[in-house]
Design a protein around this motif. Structure first.
Motif, mmCIF file in Angstrom:
data_model
loop_
_atom_site.group_PDB
_atom_site.id
_atom_site.type_symbol
_atom_site.label_atom_id
_atom_site.label_comp_id
_atom_site.label_asym_id
_atom_site.label_seq_id
_atom_site.Cartn_x
_atom_site.Cartn_y
_atom_site.Cartn_z
ATOM 1 N N MET A 1 0.736 -1.172 0.110
ATOM 2 C CA MET A 1 -0.144 0.019 0.008
ATOM 3 C C MET A 1 0.967 1.194 0.039
ATOM 4 O O MET A 1 0.384 2.276 0.190
ATOM 5 C CB MET A 1 -0.758 0.108 1.315
ATOM 6 N N SER A 2 2.443 1.213 -0.067
ATOM 7 C CA SER A 2 3.035 2.307 -0.108
ATOM 8 C C SER A 2 2.815 3.303 -1.253
ATOM 9 O O SER A 2 2.291 2.747 -2.361
ATOM 10 C CB SER A 2 4.701 1.902 -0.220
ATOM 11 N N PRO A 3 2.623 4.434 -1.237
ATOM 12 C CA PRO A 3 2.444 5.395 -2.335
ATOM 13 C C PRO A 3 3.352 5.346 -3.479
ATOM 14 O O PRO A 3 3.003 5.556 -4.490
ATOM 15 C CB PRO A 3 2.377 6.805 -1.377
ATOM 16 N N GLU A 4 4.627 4.770 -3.220
ATOM 17 C CA GLU A 4 5.627 5.022 -4.436
ATOM 18 C C GLU A 4 6.392 3.714 -4.157
ATOM 19 O O GLU A 4 6.899 3.435 -3.091
ATOM 20 C CB GLU A 4 6.462 5.965 -4.479
ATOM 21 N N ARG A 5 6.653 3.033 -5.234
ATOM 22 C CA ARG A 5 7.521 1.700 -4.970
ATOM 23 C C ARG A 5 8.942 2.138 -4.899
ATOM 24 O O ARG A 5 9.568 1.032 -4.620
ATOM 25 C CB ARG A 5 6.960 0.786 -6.362
ATOM 26 N N GLY A 6 9.432 3.280 -5.536
ATOM 27 C CA GLY A 6 10.684 3.298 -5.671
ATOM 28 C C GLY A 6 11.570 2.241 -6.504
ATOM 29 O O GLY A 6 11.028 1.767 -7.492
ATOM 30 N N ASP A 7 12.629 1.978 -5.908
ATOM 31 C CA ASP A 7 13.423 0.797 -6.483
ATOM 32 C C ASP A 7 13.021 -0.574 -6.304
ATOM 33 O O ASP A 7 13.719 -1.594 -6.487
ATOM 34 C CB ASP A 7 14.941 0.887 -6.070
ATOM 35 N N ASN A 8 11.985 -0.939 -5.386
ATOM 36 C CA ASN A 8 11.483 -2.200 -5.006
ATOM 37 C C ASN A 8 10.906 -3.065 -5.880
ATOM 38 O O ASN A 8 9.756 -2.617 -6.217
ATOM 39 C CB ASN A 8 10.548 -1.940 -3.706
ATOM 40 N N ASP A 9 11.158 -4.162 -6.250
ATOM 41 C CA ASP A 9 10.464 -5.081 -7.071
ATOM 42 C C ASP A 9 9.259 -5.712 -6.173
ATOM 43 O O ASP A 9 9.495 -6.110 -4.992
ATOM 44 C CB ASP A 9 11.336 -6.340 -7.514
ATOM 45 N N PRO A 10 8.245 -5.403 -6.594
ATOM 46 C CA PRO A 10 6.835 -5.886 -5.938
ATOM 47 C C PRO A 10 7.148 -7.462 -5.495
ATOM 48 O O PRO A 10 6.631 -7.991 -4.419
ATOM 49 C CB PRO A 10 5.889 -5.641 -6.588
ATOM 50 N N ARG A 11 7.702 -8.429 -6.289
ATOM 51 C CA ARG A 11 8.093 -9.753 -5.784
ATOM 52 C C ARG A 11 8.881 -9.899 -4.557
ATOM 53 O O ARG A 11 8.738 -10.877 -3.928
ATOM 54 C CB ARG A 11 8.678 -10.575 -7.071
ATOM 55 N N GLU A 12 9.584 -8.581 -4.195
ATOM 56 C CA GLU A 12 10.411 -8.892 -3.084
ATOM 57 C C GLU A 12 9.334 -8.905 -1.711
ATOM 58 O O GLU A 12 9.753 -9.475 -0.720
ATOM 59 C CB GLU A 12 11.324 -7.720 -2.772
ATOM 60 N N ASP A 13 8.229 -8.122 -1.970
ATOM 61 C CA ASP A 13 7.205 -8.004 -0.771
ATOM 62 C C ASP A 13 6.682 -9.527 -0.406
ATOM 63 O O ASP A 13 6.758 -9.835 0.537
ATOM 64 C CB ASP A 13 5.976 -7.179 -1.215
ATOM 65 N N ALA A 14 6.397 -10.219 -1.540
ATOM 66 C CA ALA A 14 5.931 -11.554 -1.616
ATOM 67 C C ALA A 14 7.052 -12.473 -0.764
ATOM 68 O O ALA A 14 6.668 -13.058 0.152
ATOM 69 C CB ALA A 14 5.588 -12.132 -2.711
ATOM 70 N N LEU A 15 8.264 -12.273 -1.334
ATOM 71 C CA LEU A 15 9.412 -13.087 -0.653
ATOM 72 C C LEU A 15 9.713 -12.823 0.786
ATOM 73 O O LEU A 15 9.621 -13.703 1.745
ATOM 74 C CB LEU A 15 10.578 -12.966 -1.516
ATOM 75 N N THR A 16 9.569 -11.362 1.266
ATOM 76 C CA THR A 16 9.592 -11.067 2.371
ATOM 77 C C THR A 16 8.454 -11.579 3.373
ATOM 78 O O THR A 16 8.765 -12.360 4.605
ATOM 79 C CB THR A 16 9.632 -9.703 2.583
ATOM 80 N N VAL A 17 7.298 -11.401 3.132
ATOM 81 C CA VAL A 17 6.153 -12.138 3.721
ATOM 82 C C VAL A 17 6.223 -13.740 4.039
ATOM 83 O O VAL A 17 6.112 -14.339 4.947
ATOM 84 C CB VAL A 17 4.861 -11.862 3.185
ATOM 85 N N ALA A 18 6.624 -14.311 2.898
ATOM 86 C CA ALA A 18 7.027 -15.798 2.781
ATOM 87 C C ALA A 18 8.179 -16.231 3.827
ATOM 88 O O ALA A 18 7.923 -17.020 4.660
ATOM 89 C CB ALA A 18 7.282 -16.268 1.614
ATOM 90 N N ARG A 19 9.183 -15.442 3.845
ATOM 91 C CA ARG A 19 10.417 -15.572 4.847
ATOM 92 C C ARG A 19 9.961 -15.558 6.348
ATOM 93 O O ARG A 19 10.096 -16.223 7.247
ATOM 94 C CB ARG A 19 11.689 -14.833 4.593
ATOM 95 N N LEU A 20 9.064 -14.409 6.411
ATOM 96 C CA LEU A 20 8.370 -14.200 7.909
ATOM 97 C C LEU A 20 7.664 -15.133 8.212
ATOM 98 O O LEU A 20 7.729 -15.639 9.428
ATOM 99 C CB LEU A 20 7.797 -12.977 7.925
#
Length: 222
Positions: free
Chosen positions: A1-20
């Motif tokens: 839900m961040s207003p800007e993604r910047g340099d972040n690949d959205p797939r990194e979000d999913a990987l981070t949640v999976a690792r958590l």
């Protein structure tokens, strides 16, 4: 839900949640670091950062994490995000985040407009010929800023054509999401460029190559 993604690949979000998730299930504990003071989105009020800590997870928590038991809070949080754009209360409504939540992948038909772009890029040899499913195509959409993201999703939902600007931006992001190794190198090199001359030279070469790549990609649709 961040207003800007910047340099972040959205797939990194999913990987981070999976690792958590994996860490919580295997260690049966949740640990967190100290938090910074944060703004609460209303009246300029701030709340102090929480101290670091840890908590053991009970059998009930593990059952919720593994889908054996329904998590009641998650249902309420999902409703808040879909209609208010935020989980935290009290707060103001984030209409952009709420609109994105209402246009999630499960509510959309196949992204045919994006597939047509991918087909053209594959035919031109700009992206690999591998099959791209709907999730791959929507990953490129997710790289857009929030308002363009919503615009594309609404056009997918209503079967409308994409504007020239949307086609161009999506074409570039389709290239990026299908070349993860190149993009990883591109985003890691600036760190090296801050400390070494070789890194600075490598970064300048990558930026020049990026301009050439984007030029080729956009030429496909001229």
């Amino acid at each position: 839900m961040s207003p800007e993604r910047g340099d972040n690949d959205p797939r990194e979000d999913a990987l981070t949640v999976a690792r958590l998730w994996q860490t919580m299930v295997t260690t049966r504990a949740l640990s967190w670091g100290a938090g910074n003071p944060s703004w609460t989105h209303y009246d300029g009020d701030t709340r102090p950062g929480t101290p670091a800590g840890a908590a053991a997870l009970a059998d009930e928590n593990i059952a919720e994490l593994t889908g054996q038991l329904r998590q009641i809070e998650a249902v309420e949080w999902a409703q808040r995000v879909r209609f208010e754009g935020r989980v935290m209360r009290p707060t103001s409504t984030d209409s952009v985040a709420a609109m994105l939540a209402l246009h999630s992948a499960k509510d959309l038909p196949a992204p045919q407009q994006v597939r047509e772009l991918a087909d053209a890029l594959q035919e031109a040899g700009e992206i690999p010929p591998d099959h791209l499913d709907s999730e791959d195509l929507l990953t490129a959409v997710q790289c857009l800023g929030p308002r363009q993201n919503i615009d594309v999703r609404e056009r997918i939902l209503n079967g409308k054509k994409l504007t020239k600007l949307l086609r161009e931006n999506l074409a570039i992001y389709l290239w990026e999401v299908t070349h993860p190794e190149w993009m990883k190198m591109f985003w890691e090199t600036p760190k090296l460029a801050r400390t070494t001359a070789i890194g600075e030279l490598r970064l300048s070469h990558l930026k020049l190559e990026q301009r050439k790549i984007r030029g080729r990609v956009l030429n496909v649709f001229d």
